[in-house]
Write a protein that holds these residues in place. Structure first.
Motif, mmCIF file in Angstrom:
data_model
loop_
_atom_site.group_PDB
_atom_site.id
_atom_site.type_symbol
_atom_site.label_atom_id
_atom_site.label_comp_id
_atom_site.label_asym_id
_atom_site.label_seq_id
_atom_site.Cartn_x
_atom_site.Cartn_y
_atom_site.Cartn_z
ATOM 1 N N MET A 258 -42.973 -35.360 21.190
ATOM 2 C CA MET A 258 -43.629 -34.431 22.100
ATOM 3 C C MET A 258 -45.023 -34.921 22.459
ATOM 4 O O MET A 258 -45.829 -35.247 21.581
ATOM 5 N N LEU A 259 -45.302 -34.967 23.758
ATOM 6 C CA LEU A 259 -46.613 -35.331 24.286
ATOM 7 C C LEU A 259 -47.264 -34.076 24.848
ATOM 8 O O LEU A 259 -46.637 -33.340 25.628
ATOM 9 N N SER A 260 -48.520 -33.830 24.477
ATOM 10 C CA SER A 260 -49.204 -32.591 24.855
ATOM 11 C C SER A 260 -50.566 -32.898 25.457
ATOM 12 O O SER A 260 -51.260 -33.812 25.005
ATOM 13 N N ALA A 261 -50.952 -32.096 26.445
ATOM 14 C CA ALA A 261 -52.280 -32.227 27.057
ATOM 15 C C ALA A 261 -52.745 -30.853 27.511
ATOM 16 O O ALA A 261 -51.948 -30.040 28.002
ATOM 17 N N GLN A 262 -54.046 -30.599 27.342
ATOM 18 C CA GLN A 262 -54.595 -29.294 27.733
ATOM 19 C C GLN A 262 -56.049 -29.433 28.146
ATOM 20 O O GLN A 262 -56.827 -30.164 27.529
ATOM 21 N N TYR A 263 -56.398 -28.698 29.208
ATOM 22 C CA TYR A 263 -57.789 -28.584 29.652
ATOM 23 C C TYR A 263 -58.221 -27.133 29.497
ATOM 24 O O TYR A 263 -57.535 -26.217 29.971
ATOM 25 N N ASN A 264 -59.338 -26.889 28.827
ATOM 26 C CA ASN A 264 -59.867 -25.548 28.616
ATOM 27 C C ASN A 264 -61.231 -25.431 29.274
ATOM 28 O O ASN A 264 -62.244 -25.877 28.733
ATOM 29 N N GLY A 265 -61.263 -24.849 30.476
ATOM 30 C CA GLY A 265 -62.514 -24.625 31.173
ATOM 31 C C GLY A 265 -63.061 -23.237 30.893
ATOM 32 O O GLY A 265 -62.512 -22.477 30.082
ATOM 33 N N GLU A 266 -64.122 -22.876 31.569
ATOM 34 C CA GLU A 266 -64.733 -21.572 31.360
ATOM 35 C C GLU A 266 -63.782 -20.451 31.757
ATOM 36 O O GLU A 266 -63.684 -19.428 31.074
ATOM 37 N N LYS A 267 -63.050 -20.638 32.848
ATOM 38 C CA LYS A 267 -62.100 -19.625 33.310
ATOM 39 C C LYS A 267 -60.676 -20.143 33.430
ATOM 40 O O LYS A 267 -59.727 -19.360 33.367
ATOM 41 N N LEU A 268 -60.532 -21.448 33.605
ATOM 42 C CA LEU A 268 -59.228 -22.034 33.883
ATOM 43 C C LEU A 268 -58.724 -22.853 32.698
ATOM 44 O O LEU A 268 -59.468 -23.651 32.123
ATOM 45 N N THR A 269 -57.449 -22.652 32.333
ATOM 46 C CA THR A 269 -56.782 -23.464 31.321
ATOM 47 C C THR A 269 -55.519 -24.062 31.932
ATOM 48 O O THR A 269 -54.704 -23.332 32.509
ATOM 49 N N LEU A 270 -55.369 -25.378 31.813
ATOM 50 C CA LEU A 270 -54.197 -26.083 32.297
ATOM 51 C C LEU A 270 -53.514 -26.758 31.117
ATOM 52 O O LEU A 270 -54.171 -27.433 30.313
ATOM 53 N N THR A 271 -52.201 -26.574 31.008
ATOM 54 C CA THR A 271 -51.455 -27.097 29.864
ATOM 55 C C THR A 271 -50.166 -27.742 30.335
ATOM 56 O O THR A 271 -49.518 -27.245 31.260
ATOM 57 N N GLY A 272 -49.802 -28.843 29.693
ATOM 58 C CA GLY A 272 -48.526 -29.487 29.960
ATOM 59 C C GLY A 272 -48.008 -30.162 28.699
ATOM 60 O O GLY A 272 -48.786 -30.727 27.929
ATOM 61 N N GLU A 273 -46.694 -30.052 28.451
ATOM 62 C CA GLU A 273 -46.084 -30.732 27.312
ATOM 63 C C GLU A 273 -44.726 -31.296 27.736
ATOM 64 O O GLU A 273 -43.991 -30.663 28.497
ATOM 65 N N TYR A 274 -44.421 -32.485 27.209
ATOM 66 C CA TYR A 274 -43.159 -33.160 27.497
ATOM 67 C C TYR A 274 -42.480 -33.500 26.181
ATOM 68 O O TYR A 274 -43.104 -34.083 25.285
ATOM 69 N N ASN A 275 -41.201 -33.129 26.053
ATOM 70 C CA ASN A 275 -40.451 -33.339 24.816
ATOM 71 C C ASN A 275 -39.235 -34.218 25.118
ATOM 72 O O ASN A 275 -38.349 -33.827 25.885
ATOM 73 N N TYR A 276 -39.205 -35.408 24.505
ATOM 74 C CA TYR A 276 -38.094 -36.342 24.638
ATOM 75 C C TYR A 276 -37.389 -36.378 23.290
ATOM 76 O O TYR A 276 -37.930 -36.894 22.315
ATOM 77 N N ARG A 277 -36.201 -35.779 23.204
ATOM 78 C CA ARG A 277 -35.541 -35.580 21.920
ATOM 79 C C ARG A 277 -34.253 -36.403 21.845
ATOM 80 O O ARG A 277 -33.300 -36.159 22.585
ATOM 81 N N ARG A 278 -34.239 -37.371 20.941
ATOM 82 C CA ARG A 278 -33.046 -38.187 20.723
ATOM 83 C C ARG A 278 -32.132 -37.505 19.700
ATOM 84 O O ARG A 278 -32.598 -37.041 18.660
ATOM 85 N N ASN A 279 -30.836 -37.485 20.001
ATOM 86 C CA ASN A 279 -29.857 -36.831 19.139
ATOM 87 C C ASN A 279 -28.743 -37.813 18.788
ATOM 88 O O ASN A 279 -28.260 -38.552 19.653
ATOM 89 N N VAL A 280 -28.346 -37.808 17.523
ATOM 90 C CA VAL A 280 -27.231 -38.631 17.060
ATOM 91 C C VAL A 280 -26.255 -37.716 16.328
ATOM 92 O O VAL A 280 -26.657 -36.946 15.447
ATOM 93 N N VAL A 281 -24.971 -37.788 16.692
ATOM 94 C CA VAL A 281 -23.929 -36.959 16.086
ATOM 95 C C VAL A 281 -22.897 -37.877 15.439
ATOM 96 O O VAL A 281 -22.352 -38.765 16.111
ATOM 97 N N LYS A 282 -22.630 -37.659 14.141
ATOM 98 C CA LYS A 282 -21.664 -38.474 13.419
ATOM 99 C C LYS A 282 -20.712 -37.577 12.630
ATOM 100 O O LYS A 282 -21.156 -36.643 11.962
ATOM 101 N N GLY A 283 -19.413 -37.884 12.697
ATOM 102 C CA GLY A 283 -18.430 -37.137 11.916
ATOM 103 C C GLY A 283 -17.911 -35.917 12.642
ATOM 104 O O GLY A 283 -17.629 -35.953 13.830
ATOM 105 N N TYR A 284 -17.732 -34.823 11.960
ATOM 106 C CA TYR A 284 -17.238 -33.540 12.459
ATOM 107 C C TYR A 284 -15.749 -33.546 12.789
ATOM 108 O O TYR A 284 -15.212 -32.572 13.294
ATOM 109 N N GLY A 285 -15.049 -34.643 12.545
ATOM 110 C CA GLY A 285 -13.598 -34.653 12.738
ATOM 111 C C GLY A 285 -13.172 -34.772 14.176
ATOM 112 O O GLY A 285 -12.760 -35.838 14.632
ATOM 113 N N ILE A 286 -13.279 -33.681 14.947
ATOM 114 C CA ILE A 286 -12.742 -33.676 16.312
ATOM 115 C C ILE A 286 -13.748 -34.182 17.342
ATOM 116 O O ILE A 286 -13.393 -34.354 18.511
#
Length: 399
Positions: A258-286
């Protein structure tokens, strides 16, 4: 609408009763080295279709109830202790339980002019993204629901806290402040929602989480005006089937970056986050062994147009599998195609009545059902709708 208003009034009365009780930890009651704090939040939700945290479809669900009490004790400059008890209820995902949210000892190994190194041990919070460590305290985030593509409510117990330890390092420089955390913990979550996310509603066995590495490096400039963070976790879930289960033993690896960035001004807050999630599945029969990527991100802006009033707009998106964004074949595991994705426009309004009380409301226009709870929608294949509206209100208190 009358039912909706009455529910809000009843929630407010409950909070008022709590406020009238004597509160340990008020100024002068305890020594300086002991601190006691608490919080309470009650949310209510209404949806045009689908259910969220109870029967919200064309009705009012009781949403999420959170009550926390925490205490800290610092017997010396290098050693401190902290613990928090939490009651949480969230529809059929969590029907009401009391647990130790965190309970730890914090030892400063080395402290110098521009930083320190230390260890925390016990039940520690997991540093993942900007909000994970404080997500239970409503005052710490701008909307009732955090962006669900990055901060799932239905599986939150898996990576909010864990039993183990944390090494941390803080370094303050003329160019900003650096913070590093390295957790080695056993996650606490083991519930039906985690199982349904991985295998769909037909699975009957149980997942067991193995010791997990979670690490985060953050950087703050100008006292938090600019915040940047990189978070990573390596989670292993072992599946143990029950007799008659259609699935066999298996293992799932989930590795979010996860990559995160935020700006906190006197009145304005800007936020953004990006999540790159790798998944591996092994077994489970079917199921064939597979590797796939889940991708989610959001951008958000909050503006304080009056000292105690704030408006928030956010766009949040998630795809379960970037190679199958339309969810083709999901019906084979009992899920509709639109369970593979979700795009959510959120509009929120927050009023901080005073330091202790807050009220807010929000509206979501959602396309897709990726983060919809299975527990509240047992037959997602036939009864859930791809496009739906969500309305929420919340009243919160802290001391």
């Amino acid at each position: 609408m009358r039912k909706f208003v009455c529910s809000i009034i009843n929630s407010g009365l409950s909070l008022g009763i709590l406020w009238s009780l004597p509160l340990a930890g008020r100024a002068g009651d305890l020594p300086d080295e002991i601190q006691v704090h608490g919080f309470l939040a009650q949310s209510l939700f209404h949806t045009s279709d689908n259910n969220l945290f109870g029967q919200s479809d064309d009705g009012i669900s009781l949403g999420i109830t959170e009550i926390g009490l925490n205490s800290s004790y610092k017997p010396s400059n290098r050693l401190s202790f902290a613990i928090q008890g939490l009651y949480r209820r969230a529809g059929n995902i969590d029907r009401g339980s009391v647990r130790v949210d965190y309970g730890l000892a914090d030892l400063t190994l080395w402290e110098y002019t521009s930083g320190r190194l230390g260890l925390r041990g016990g039940r520690v919070k997991v540093p993942l993204g900007l909000y994970n460590e404080t997500r239970d305290v409503a005052f710490t985030h701008p909307t009732i629901l955090l962006p669900q593509g990055n901060y799932f409510e239905r599986s939150r117990s898996l990576l909010t806290s864990g039993d183990g330890g944390q090494f941390y390092a803080e370094q303050h420089t003329g160019y900003g402040d650096f913070n590093f955390k390295f957790n080695y913990v056993v996650p606490l979550g083991n519930n039906q929602e985690i199982r349904s996310i991985q295998l769909g509603p037909f699975a009957r066995g149980e997942f067991e989480a193995q010791p997990t590495v979670v690490t985060q490096l953050s950087y703050e400039l100008n006292g938090g005006e600019y915040v940047f963070a990189v978070s990573y976790a390596d989670l292993q879930l072992d599946y143990h089937p029950l007799a008659g289960d259609r699935f066999g033993p298996g293992t799932s690896f989930v590795r979010p970056l996860m990559l995160s960035a935020q700006y906190n001004g006197e009145k304005l807050t800007l936020t953004g986050e990006y999540n790159y999630r790798r998944n591996v599945v092994k077994g489970y029969g079917i199921l064939p062994n597979s590797r796939f990527t889940t991708e989610s991100w959001y951008v958000e802006g909050s503006y304080r147009f009056l000292p105690n009033w704030q408006v928030t707009v956010r766009y949040d998106t998630i795809y379960a599998n970037t190679d199958n964004r339309n969810g083709m074949g999901f019906e084979r595991i009992g899920l509709p195609n639109h369970a593979a994705y979700a795009q959510d426009w959120t509009f929120g309004l927050r009023w901080d009545i005073n330091r202790s009380w807050m009220v807010r409301g929000e509206y979501h226009r959602v396309h897709g059902t990726m983060w919809l709870p299975q527990a509240d929608n047992p037959d997602r294949l036939h009864t859930t709708q791809e496009d739906w509206d969500l309305f929420g209100v919340q009243i919160s208190f802290r001391f």
